[in-house]
Design an enzyme around this catalytic site. Structure first.
Site, PDB file in Angstrom:
ATOM      1  N   ALA A   1     -80.585 -58.747  11.657  1.00 11.22           N
ATOM      2  CA  ALA A   1     -81.424 -57.975  12.110  1.00 11.22           C
ATOM      3  C   ALA A   1     -82.778 -58.364  11.471  1.00 11.22           C
ATOM      4  CB  ALA A   1     -80.913 -56.479  11.843  1.00 11.22           C
TER       5      ALA A   1
ATOM      6  N   HIS B   1     -68.955 -59.688   8.348  1.00  9.54           N
ATOM      7  CA  HIS B   1     -70.160 -59.302   8.507  1.00  9.54           C
ATOM      8  C   HIS B   1     -71.113 -59.893   7.019  1.00  9.54           C
ATOM      9  CE1 HIS B   1     -72.149 -56.139  10.908  1.00  9.54           C
ATOM     10  NE2 HIS B   1     -73.194 -56.561  10.086  1.00  9.54           N
TER      11      HIS B   1
ATOM     12  N   LYS C   1     -66.836 -60.566  17.525  1.00  4.31           N
ATOM     13  CA  LYS C   1     -67.329 -60.819  16.055  1.00  4.31           C
ATOM     14  C   LYS C   1     -66.732 -59.842  15.228  1.00  4.31           C
ATOM     15  CE  LYS C   1     -71.497 -61.996  13.518  1.00  4.31           C
ATOM     16  NZ  LYS C   1     -71.495 -61.077  12.411  1.00  4.31           N
TER      17      LYS C   1
ATOM     18  N   ASP D   1     -68.095 -67.602  10.752  1.00  4.74           N
ATOM     19  CA  ASP D   1     -69.496 -67.353   9.943  1.00  4.74           C
ATOM     20  C   ASP D   1     -69.072 -66.618   8.446  1.00  4.74           C
ATOM     21  OD1 ASP D   1     -69.465 -64.471  10.057  1.00  4.74           O
ATOM     22  OD2 ASP D   1     -70.997 -64.389  11.545  1.00  4.74           O
ATOM     23  N   GLY D   2     -70.102 -66.884   7.580  1.00  2.57           N
ATOM     24  CA  GLY D   2     -69.938 -66.063   6.224  1.00  2.57           C
ATOM     25  C   GLY D   2     -69.602 -67.377   5.052  1.00  2.57           C
TER      26      GLY D   2
ATOM     27  N   ARG E   1     -72.719 -72.911   2.958  1.00  3.45           N
ATOM     28  CA  ARG E   1     -73.933 -73.103   2.197  1.00  3.45           C
ATOM     29  C   ARG E   1     -74.035 -74.548   2.123  1.00  3.45           C
ATOM     30  NH1 ARG E   1     -74.302 -68.469   2.971  1.00  3.45           N
ATOM     31  NH2 ARG E   1     -74.830 -66.864   1.545  1.00  3.45           N
TER      32      ARG E   1
ATOM     33  N   TYR F   1     -82.334 -56.281   1.174  1.00  2.00           N
ATOM     34  CA  TYR F   1     -81.684 -55.839   2.465  1.00  2.00           C
ATOM     35  C   TYR F   1     -81.066 -57.201   2.903  1.00  2.00           C
ATOM     36  CZ  TYR F   1     -80.914 -55.116   7.644  1.00  2.00           C
ATOM     37  OH  TYR F   1     -80.239 -55.337   8.674  1.00  2.00           O
TER      38      TYR F   1
ATOM     39  N   THR G   1     -69.892 -57.096  18.249  1.00  2.00           N
ATOM     40  CA  THR G   1     -69.668 -56.969  16.743  1.00  2.00           C
ATOM     41  C   THR G   1     -68.624 -55.700  16.678  1.00  2.00           C
ATOM     42  OG1 THR G   1     -71.557 -57.587  15.873  1.00  2.00           O
ATOM     43  CG2 THR G   1     -70.410 -56.223  14.480  1.00  2.00           C
TER      44      THR G   1
ATOM     45  N   TYR H   1     -73.964 -54.252  19.701  1.00  2.00           N
ATOM     46  CA  TYR H   1     -73.315 -52.832  19.369  1.00  2.00           C
ATOM     47  C   TYR H   1     -72.830 -52.197  20.567  1.00  2.00           C
ATOM     48  CZ  TYR H   1     -74.521 -54.449  14.582  1.00  2.00           C
ATOM     49  OH  TYR H   1     -74.408 -54.832  13.418  1.00  2.00           O
TER      50      TYR H   1
ATOM     51  N   SER I   1     -79.622 -60.737  17.265  1.00  2.00           N
ATOM     52  CA  SER I   1     -79.237 -59.439  16.950  1.00  2.00           C
ATOM     53  C   SER I   1     -79.991 -58.612  17.807  1.00  2.00           C
ATOM     54  CB  SER I   1     -79.645 -58.982  15.433  1.00  2.00           C
ATOM     55  OG  SER I   1     -79.492 -57.746  15.204  1.00  2.00           O
TER      56      SER I   1
END
Length: 395
Positions: free
Chosen positions: A82, A267, A243, A298-299, A302, A27, A159, A133, A109
């Site tokens: 989430a 996302h 976002k 974001d995204g 690392r 997930y 979002t 949301y 979230s």
């Protein structure tokens, strides 16, 4: 398993995959369809090279900056994710403790397995934002907004890239369903969710919680710039951050509708597969934003050098989710704090090795950018009706 503590985010990812149940891991880790955008988010950073300067006094550096006019210790924050109790029994409560200890913004979230009040109890005065949301029944969204205001959140993060859920093949193969013992506490009665002694025996799922638990099925697909932002501004005085923005066009619309910021985000590659990596989308958003709206990203973050590159290209702050979840799975609050510390130390090291002493000094001159990797055309016709292509963008 590592004999010693993990020393980088890749180490944390390896540990987390070993300790988490396969369904929970799938997930968190999954992207949409072929996961092209999920992987592009990470690897696109590698296409940007650094341009360091030498013989600079870097004996004293600072990562302090301002976001929405508030001074913060670091531009590194935690993006919304989430059901964090899938990673650790204390979930968002432990994540909040780590963010507060590190001095980072945390975005909570809507689908948190810990109530917003419990999360804010760990904030220690830090600035936290609430992700939202908008549902077909907007009264449900309004309840969340008013509850977030009362709890002390400093901004609403709307979002906008999920009118429907992306198709995540890993979840489909795993037939992933959230474990029944996890509750979405933001959809519960606050008195029940926050009872010191725990839920009363026989506590049933409320209608609102069941509503919230059906991921994506009740989202307002009619939501638009014209009917969404004015409505949200009518029910809250909190700053609104959008976002999911990847284009100059939507950035200009966010400015037009009075938003305080945009988060360049896809996302985590979990919605539209094939969309631009966020670092590649960032420059056009920053150019359109000018000095009229704050831009965050974001995204794919690392490494500390990823943070540096995003700031150099114009982001004011950078958020990450999966690495924080891997830290949470590894060691609860301590593990999430480790993820923050690893990225923070790498970022500070990158600053010193590039000769930058504070956030204001980090600009585009420190990054070599790939040129003309993509172009975009608009179909047109000439005076004789002949079809043509008009070049409208080079990335």
């Amino acid at each position: 398993m590592f004999a010693n503590e993990p020393v980088c985010i890749d180490d944390l990812e390896e540990v987390a995959q070993r300790v988490m149940p396969s369904g929970a891991w799938g997930y968190y880790d999954s992207g949409a369809n072929d996961e092209q955008t999920k992987h592009d988010n990470i690897h696109a950073f590698d296409q940007y090279r650094l341009h360091p300067r030498m013989l600079r006094d870097v004996s004293q550096i600072s990562t302090e900056t301002t976001v929405l006019g508030e001074r913060i210790r670091t531009p590194l924050g935690i993006a919304p994710c989430a059901m964090q109790k899938l990673a650790h029994p204390l979930g968002e409560q432990a994540m909040s403790g780590a963010a507060a200890e590190h001095g980072s913004i945390m975005i909570l979230s809507t689908y948190s397995t810990t109530s917003m009040e419990k999360v804010m109890a760990q904030a220690k005065g830090n600035s936290y934002w609430m992700q939202l949301y908008v549902y077909e029944n907007r009264q449900e969204s309004e309840k969340l907004v008013r509850r977030a205001e009362a709890a002390g959140f400093k901004a609403i993060v709307l979002t906008v890239d999920a009118p429907v859920l992306g198709r995540r093949l890993v979840d489909a193969r795993n037939k992933f369903i959230p474990p029944p013992h996890l509750r979405l506490e933001n959809f519960m009665d606050p008195e029940v969710a926050n009872a010191p002694e725990g839920y009363p025996p026989g506590t049933e799922y409320s209608e609102q919680e069941t509503f919230g638990a059906v991921f994506g099925s009740n989202g307002d697909q009619s939501l638009s710039w014209e009917n969404g932002i004015p409505w949200l501004k009518s029910i809250t005085s909190l700053p609104i951050i959008v976002k999911g923005v990847l284009t100059a066009e939507d950035t200009r619309l966010a400015i037009q509708h009075g938003c305080a910021g945009v988060i360049v985000s896809n996302h985590g590659g979990r919605q539209l597969d094939g969309a631009l990596a966020t670092i590649d989308a960032l420059p056009q958003v920053v150019e359109a934003a000018g000095d009229k709206i704050e831009v965050y990203l974001d995204g794919g973050v690392r490494k500390g050098s990823d943070i540096f590159k995003a700031l150099a290209l114009g982001a004011r702050a950078v958020f990450f989710a999966r690495p924080a979840l891997w830290g949470l799975a590894y060691g609860g609050q301590k593990g999430a704090k480790l993820a923050l510390d690893l990225l923070q130390k790498e970022f500070e090291l990158t600053m010193m090795l590039t000769g930058t002493r504070n956030i204001a000094e980090i600009d585009e001159s420190y990054v070599y950018q790939p040129t003309q990797r993509w172009v975009r055309y608009r179909p047109t016709t000439d005076a004789n009706g002949k079809k043509q292509r008009q070049l409208i963008a080079k990335l």
